[in-house]
Each structure stands twice: as structure tokens, then as C-alpha cells.
Design a protein around this motif. Sequence first.
Motif, PDB file in Angstrom:
ATOM      1  N   UNK A 160       0.963  -1.161  -0.254  1.00  0.00           N
ATOM      2  CA  UNK A 160       0.145   0.028  -0.026  1.00  0.00           C
ATOM      3  C   UNK A 160       0.864   1.298  -0.124  1.00  0.00           C
ATOM      4  N   UNK A 161       1.921   1.408   0.862  1.00  0.00           N
ATOM      5  CA  UNK A 161       2.815   2.515   0.816  1.00  0.00           C
ATOM      6  C   UNK A 161       4.443   1.975   0.381  1.00  0.00           C
ATOM      7  N   UNK A 162       5.027   2.835   0.304  1.00  0.00           N
ATOM      8  CA  UNK A 162       6.428   2.613   0.000  1.00  0.00           C
ATOM      9  C   UNK A 162       7.321   3.797   1.094  1.00  0.00           C
ATOM     10  N   UNK A 163       8.405   3.305   1.142  1.00  0.00           N
ATOM     11  CA  UNK A 163       9.162   4.338   2.062  1.00  0.00           C
ATOM     12  C   UNK A 163      10.491   4.619   1.171  1.00  0.00           C
ATOM     13  N   UNK A 164      10.818   5.874   1.328  1.00  0.00           N
ATOM     14  CA  UNK A 164      12.081   6.292   0.698  1.00  0.00           C
ATOM     15  C   UNK A 164      12.937   7.413   1.622  1.00  0.00           C
ATOM     16  N   UNK A 165      14.199   7.511   1.465  1.00  0.00           N
ATOM     17  CA  UNK A 165      14.798   8.472   2.034  1.00  0.00           C
ATOM     18  C   UNK A 165      14.776   9.948   1.212  1.00  0.00           C
ATOM     19  N   UNK A 166      14.167  11.145   1.954  1.00  0.00           N
ATOM     20  CA  UNK A 166      14.028  12.212   1.420  1.00  0.00           C
ATOM     21  C   UNK A 166      15.105  13.172   1.719  1.00  0.00           C
ATOM     22  N   UNK A 167      15.982  13.512   0.658  1.00  0.00           N
ATOM     23  CA  UNK A 167      17.221  14.307   1.009  1.00  0.00           C
ATOM     24  C   UNK A 167      16.749  15.761   1.650  1.00  0.00           C
TER      25      UNK A 167
END
Length: 197
Positions: A160-167
Motif C-alpha cells: 500500500x505504501x513505500x518508504x524512501x529517504x527524502x534528502x
Amino acid sequence: MAKLNTLIDSLNAVFGDKLVSLKTDLDEVTIEIGAANWLEAAKTLRDHAELRFEACVDVAGVDYSTYKDGIWEGQRFASVYHLLSYAHNWRVRVRVFALDDDFPVIASVVDVWSGVNWFEREAFDLYGLVYEGHPDLRRILTDYGFVGHPFRKDFPLSGYVEMRYDAEQGRVIYQPVTIEPREITPRIIREENYGGV
């Protein structure tokens, strides 16, 4: 075979009509116990002199929603326990169905076999089975912000969701899944002399 028959006779004598079912396949015994009787039955399985299942070696959640090509008629979620008796050198598989498919609850047996703690947490995390009375029921394999239970048959493959690092924000963020579904058709390559001289 005599040992297996002794186990079957002992289970029938001890539990009687509290057994929902007792099946034998490939020299393995599987019993089904009703959810309302599970905690009492677990203590009996451990303490009764004719049974003495001192160890629970595994607990697994099961989603029966698509079992037998979707023809399954019964409760959707079950917790399956694999018990071992050191004293008698035998095993039994115990299946307990949750009564409510929308909010599956089964009594925790951490107080009976302390080693099931993480197994029950895993089944909670992956299937959404709630173990009533568990001392620390929280996710164990997925991230704390994870939405849903990934081993349920209706869970989407992409999640349902994805996670990522936002610089720019300097932190991990969650956002809706952006994977475009596509069909990949493999190409078959045939060579005239493949594998030969």
C-alpha cells in the motif's frame, strides 16, 4: 504405528468431545480445538501425564480464504501449533480457528510455552492474528509504519505504501506506492545446437 495409535487414543480419552476433529496423515496427527477451549486445552496438552507436550516448536498463521481454489467453507484464519513431547517422543499439530474473520482473535499461550512469544508476534505481524493476553504484541518483521499484513491472501503484491529517504526533508518518508503494474512476457531463445556438439 503402535505409538501413533497410543497418541490418538490418549488424545481422544483426554479431550473427548472438545476435539473438533482429529486426523492422521503421513503418520502425523492433527487435531482441531475450538478457540473458546484453546487456553485450557494447551495447559492440558502440556500437563497431562498421558500427553506431556513440553515444547511448542512452531506457531504459524494460516489464511484459508483461497484454500482448495476458494471452495473453503469455514473460518478464514487459523493458528497452527506444532507440539513436541520429550517424555513420550511424539508430536502433534494443533489447529485453532479464529471465530471472527474481520478481527481474528485467539488466546495467547505464552504463559503455557514461553517460546511462542516471537512466533505469535510473527503471526500477528504477517496475518493480523491478535493473540489475546500476549505480553508484547507488536510487529516483529515489518516496519512499525507498515500498513496491513503481507501474508494475507488479499494483500496486494506491491503493498500500500513505500518508504524512501527524502534528502530535502532529511528523513525517511512514506508515500503511496508508485509502481506501475506491467506484464512481463519472457522471450524464449532456441538455438539449433543448444547443449550438443
